[in-house]
Design a protein around this motif. Structure first.
Motif, PDB file in Angstrom:
ATOM      1  N   TRP A 189     -12.589   8.504 -10.570  1.00  0.00           N
ATOM      2  CA  TRP A 189     -13.438   7.751  -9.945  1.00  0.00           C
ATOM      3  C   TRP A 189     -14.359   7.351 -11.100  1.00  0.00           C
ATOM      4  O   TRP A 189     -14.979   6.148 -10.659  1.00  0.00           O
ATOM      5  CB  TRP A 189     -13.954   8.263  -8.673  1.00  0.00           C
ATOM      6  CG  TRP A 189     -13.040   8.767  -7.692  1.00  0.00           C
ATOM      7  CD1 TRP A 189     -11.682   8.350  -7.614  1.00  0.00           C
ATOM      8  CD2 TRP A 189     -13.116   9.742  -6.659  1.00  0.00           C
ATOM      9  NE1 TRP A 189     -11.121   8.880  -6.714  1.00  0.00           N
ATOM     10  CE2 TRP A 189     -12.016   9.664  -6.039  1.00  0.00           C
ATOM     11  CE3 TRP A 189     -14.163  10.798  -6.438  1.00  0.00           C
ATOM     12  CZ2 TRP A 189     -11.716  10.611  -5.019  1.00  0.00           C
ATOM     13  CZ3 TRP A 189     -13.952  11.355  -5.328  1.00  0.00           C
ATOM     14  CH2 TRP A 189     -12.891  11.567  -4.747  1.00  0.00           C
TER      15      TRP A 189
ATOM     16  N   SER B  73     -11.220  10.486   1.212  1.00  0.00           N
ATOM     17  CA  SER B  73     -12.120  10.647  -0.066  1.00  0.00           C
ATOM     18  C   SER B  73     -13.491   9.814  -0.085  1.00  0.00           C
ATOM     19  O   SER B  73     -13.375   8.707   0.316  1.00  0.00           O
ATOM     20  CB  SER B  73     -11.442  10.072  -1.441  1.00  0.00           C
ATOM     21  OG  SER B  73     -10.316  10.617  -1.839  1.00  0.00           O
TER      22      SER B  73
ATOM     23  N   LYS C 140      -5.732   8.375   1.748  1.00  0.00           N
ATOM     24  CA  LYS C 140      -4.203   8.406   1.291  1.00  0.00           C
ATOM     25  C   LYS C 140      -3.511   9.303   2.240  1.00  0.00           C
ATOM     26  O   LYS C 140      -4.189  10.417   2.664  1.00  0.00           O
ATOM     27  CB  LYS C 140      -4.050   9.028  -0.043  1.00  0.00           C
ATOM     28  CG  LYS C 140      -4.801   8.197  -1.319  1.00  0.00           C
ATOM     29  CD  LYS C 140      -4.520   8.927  -2.610  1.00  0.00           C
ATOM     30  CE  LYS C 140      -4.868  10.150  -2.694  1.00  0.00           C
ATOM     31  NZ  LYS C 140      -6.272  10.382  -2.979  1.00  0.00           N
TER      32      LYS C 140
ATOM     33  N   ILE D 136      -7.158   0.643  -2.825  1.00  0.00           N
ATOM     34  CA  ILE D 136      -7.145   1.708  -3.599  1.00  0.00           C
ATOM     35  C   ILE D 136      -8.454   2.337  -3.797  1.00  0.00           C
ATOM     36  O   ILE D 136      -8.583   3.579  -3.342  1.00  0.00           O
ATOM     37  CB  ILE D 136      -6.102   1.661  -5.213  1.00  0.00           C
ATOM     38  CG1 ILE D 136      -4.881   1.278  -4.699  1.00  0.00           C
ATOM     39  CG2 ILE D 136      -6.548   2.907  -5.755  1.00  0.00           C
ATOM     40  CD1 ILE D 136      -4.196   1.107  -6.099  1.00  0.00           C
ATOM     41  N   ALA D 137      -9.149   1.539  -4.146  1.00  0.00           N
ATOM     42  CA  ALA D 137     -10.582   1.819  -4.435  1.00  0.00           C
ATOM     43  C   ALA D 137     -11.506   0.746  -3.490  1.00  0.00           C
ATOM     44  O   ALA D 137     -11.807  -0.255  -3.855  1.00  0.00           O
ATOM     45  CB  ALA D 137     -11.073   1.963  -5.581  1.00  0.00           C
ATOM     46  N   HIS D 138     -11.976   1.273  -2.315  1.00  0.00           N
ATOM     47  CA  HIS D 138     -12.447   0.383  -1.462  1.00  0.00           C
ATOM     48  C   HIS D 138     -13.993  -0.010  -1.618  1.00  0.00           C
ATOM     49  O   HIS D 138     -14.628   0.680  -2.442  1.00  0.00           O
ATOM     50  CB  HIS D 138     -12.684   1.301   0.108  1.00  0.00           C
ATOM     51  CG  HIS D 138     -11.306   1.817   0.588  1.00  0.00           C
ATOM     52  ND1 HIS D 138     -10.285   0.996   0.542  1.00  0.00           N
ATOM     53  CD2 HIS D 138     -10.940   2.815   1.537  1.00  0.00           C
ATOM     54  CE1 HIS D 138      -9.012   1.874   0.974  1.00  0.00           C
ATOM     55  NE2 HIS D 138      -9.669   2.808   1.349  1.00  0.00           N
TER      56      HIS D 138
ATOM     57  N   PHE E 254      -1.617   4.161   1.024  1.00  0.00           N
ATOM     58  CA  PHE E 254      -3.085   3.935   0.689  1.00  0.00           C
ATOM     59  C   PHE E 254      -3.634   3.248   2.094  1.00  0.00           C
ATOM     60  O   PHE E 254      -2.959   2.413   2.703  1.00  0.00           O
ATOM     61  CB  PHE E 254      -3.263   3.009  -0.541  1.00  0.00           C
ATOM     62  CG  PHE E 254      -3.036   3.756  -1.915  1.00  0.00           C
ATOM     63  CD1 PHE E 254      -4.191   4.701  -2.326  1.00  0.00           C
ATOM     64  CD2 PHE E 254      -1.989   3.648  -2.448  1.00  0.00           C
ATOM     65  CE1 PHE E 254      -3.967   5.243  -3.481  1.00  0.00           C
ATOM     66  CE2 PHE E 254      -1.661   4.087  -3.622  1.00  0.00           C
ATOM     67  CZ  PHE E 254      -2.705   5.114  -4.282  1.00  0.00           C
TER      68      PHE E 254
ATOM     69  N   GLU F  39       0.887  -1.079  -0.025  1.00  0.00           N
ATOM     70  CA  GLU F  39      -0.016  -0.135   0.039  1.00  0.00           C
ATOM     71  C   GLU F  39       0.738   1.286   0.125  1.00  0.00           C
ATOM     72  O   GLU F  39       0.460   2.373  -0.139  1.00  0.00           O
ATOM     73  CB  GLU F  39      -0.752  -0.113   1.169  1.00  0.00           C
ATOM     74  CG  GLU F  39      -2.005  -1.088   1.305  1.00  0.00           C
ATOM     75  CD  GLU F  39      -1.644  -2.400   2.158  1.00  0.00           C
ATOM     76  OE1 GLU F  39      -0.333  -2.245   2.108  1.00  0.00           O
ATOM     77  OE2 GLU F  39      -2.438  -2.969   2.581  1.00  0.00           O
TER      78      GLU F  39
ATOM     79  N   ASP G 256     -13.598   3.378 -11.528  1.00  0.00           N
ATOM     80  CA  ASP G 256     -14.402   2.763 -10.502  1.00  0.00           C
ATOM     81  C   ASP G 256     -15.890   3.020 -10.898  1.00  0.00           C
ATOM     82  O   ASP G 256     -16.782   2.028 -10.200  1.00  0.00           O
ATOM     83  CB  ASP G 256     -14.096   3.499  -9.389  1.00  0.00           C
ATOM     84  CG  ASP G 256     -12.848   3.595  -8.906  1.00  0.00           C
ATOM     85  OD1 ASP G 256     -11.951   2.744  -9.287  1.00  0.00           O
ATOM     86  OD2 ASP G 256     -12.247   4.650  -8.509  1.00  0.00           O
TER      87      ASP G 256
ATOM     88  N   HIS H 123     -14.335   5.933   0.317  1.00  0.00           N
ATOM     89  CA  HIS H 123     -14.066   5.442  -1.040  1.00  0.00           C
ATOM     90  C   HIS H 123     -12.510   5.324  -1.301  1.00  0.00           C
ATOM     91  O   HIS H 123     -11.991   4.284  -1.757  1.00  0.00           O
ATOM     92  CB  HIS H 123     -14.289   6.530  -2.001  1.00  0.00           C
ATOM     93  CG  HIS H 123     -13.966   5.948  -3.506  1.00  0.00           C
ATOM     94  ND1 HIS H 123     -14.160   4.918  -4.150  1.00  0.00           N
ATOM     95  CD2 HIS H 123     -12.974   6.684  -4.525  1.00  0.00           C
ATOM     96  CE1 HIS H 123     -13.369   4.899  -5.272  1.00  0.00           C
ATOM     97  NE2 HIS H 123     -13.030   6.028  -5.485  1.00  0.00           N
ATOM     98  N   GLN H 124     -11.666   6.102  -0.866  1.00  0.00           N
ATOM     99  CA  GLN H 124     -10.236   6.131  -0.828  1.00  0.00           C
ATOM    100  C   GLN H 124      -9.584   6.847   0.495  1.00  0.00           C
ATOM    101  O   GLN H 124     -10.205   8.077   0.783  1.00  0.00           O
ATOM    102  CB  GLN H 124      -9.725   6.545  -2.024  1.00  0.00           C
ATOM    103  CG  GLN H 124      -8.129   6.366  -2.519  1.00  0.00           C
ATOM    104  CD  GLN H 124      -8.041   6.919  -3.786  1.00  0.00           C
ATOM    105  OE1 GLN H 124      -7.707   7.996  -4.046  1.00  0.00           O
ATOM    106  NE2 GLN H 124      -7.642   5.760  -4.907  1.00  0.00           N
TER     107      GLN H 124
END
Length: 266
Positions: free
Chosen positions: A115, A221, A94, A238-240, A58, A45, A119, A91-92
């Motif tokens: 996104w 995010s 960082k 990265i994109a949960h 991440f 990550e 995504d 969502h993210q």
């Protein structure tokens, strides 16, 4: 924390809000030490610049207690819920570094552009909210915003896979120039503990940091839960993919960790 009418109007007009010193110096210092711990780990990550220094970590809220608590902090969650009009999920997450001398550029982009394309997030009912863990100055790679650019909708972009270690849907120079001629360009700067929130459509970037002073910023995010992503092409860290609404913690949720670090330092 709820936004007042003046703040709501400013967000609508500019696409961002800035709150200097929203977190205490002690809270920011505790989280900075946690960031240094995270950056020192050998995890998938944690992405690095070509020089080897950390660029971003991440999903730190899933393996670090300080960042877990920050990820549910009411100063962050409540104003976003207010603006998005509903419950939100992560969502993210960082923890972005701009290392002294070696911090690389983040190109001009809109977060929702990525996104949406990567995504399949249905609508821009999502935004970023961030906390400075260092003083951010004109010298150490501050964020650059084009005020009002969020009103342009989703802007055409190209997929940049070469400039940095992080692939990004980026805007060309002509588009950035046109938007900046209308809205100008600003760089919010302030002390460690300052807080930013900005629309997922706001066009932004940050320059390289060639100064001897590093800076670290944490970004949550947050997306309205019914607007969750539909595609799962990117790594789940990265994109949960957990769309559970975030339950805010108490406002003093970081105090225990601040006190624990103080005792450990004695």
């Amino acid at each position: 924390m709820r936004l007042n009418e003046t703040e709501l109007k400013r967000f609508d007009e500019d696409g961002y809000l800035f709150f200097p010193g929203k977190f205490t110096p002690a809270e920011a210092a505790m989280l900075k030490r946690e960031a240094e711990t995270v950056y020192a780990t050998d995890r998938k990550e944690v992405w690095r610049e070509s020089s080897g220094v950390a660029r971003t970590a991440f999903a730190a809220h899933t393996y670090n207690e300080g960042f877990r608590r920050l990820g549910a902090h009411p100063r962050l969650i409540e104003p976003v819920r207010q603006l998005l009009g509903g419950e939100v999920y992560m969502h993210q997450y960082k923890v972005n570094a701009k290392a002294a001398f070696d911090g690389d550029v983040w190109q001009w982009h809109q977060d929702y552009g990525t996104w949406k394309r990567d995504d399949e997030m249905p609508e821009p009912r999502a935004m970023n909210i961030a906390v400075f863990l260092d003083d951010v100055t004109a010298a150490n790679g501050p964020l650059l915003f084009i005020p009002g650019s969020h009103k342009a909708g989703v802007v055409a972009a190209g997929h940049d896979l070469a400039t940095t270690s992080y692939p990004l849907w980026t805007l060309d120079r002509a588009t950035v120039t046109e938007l900046a001629e209308r809205g100008g360009c600003v760089a919010p700067t302030g002390p460690a503990g300052s807080m930013l929130m900005f629309s997922s459509l706001l066009v932004h970037a940050s320059p390289p940091n060639i100064s001897p002073f590093g800076r670290t910023i944490v970004y949550l995010s947050l997306c309205e839960v019914e607007n969750h992503i539909r595609a799962f092409r990117r790594e789940p860290w990265i994109a949960h993919r957990d769309f559970t609404p975030i339950t805010p913690l108490a406002d003093d949720c970081l105090d225990e960790l601040v006190a624990g670090q103080a005792v450990a330092a004695e």
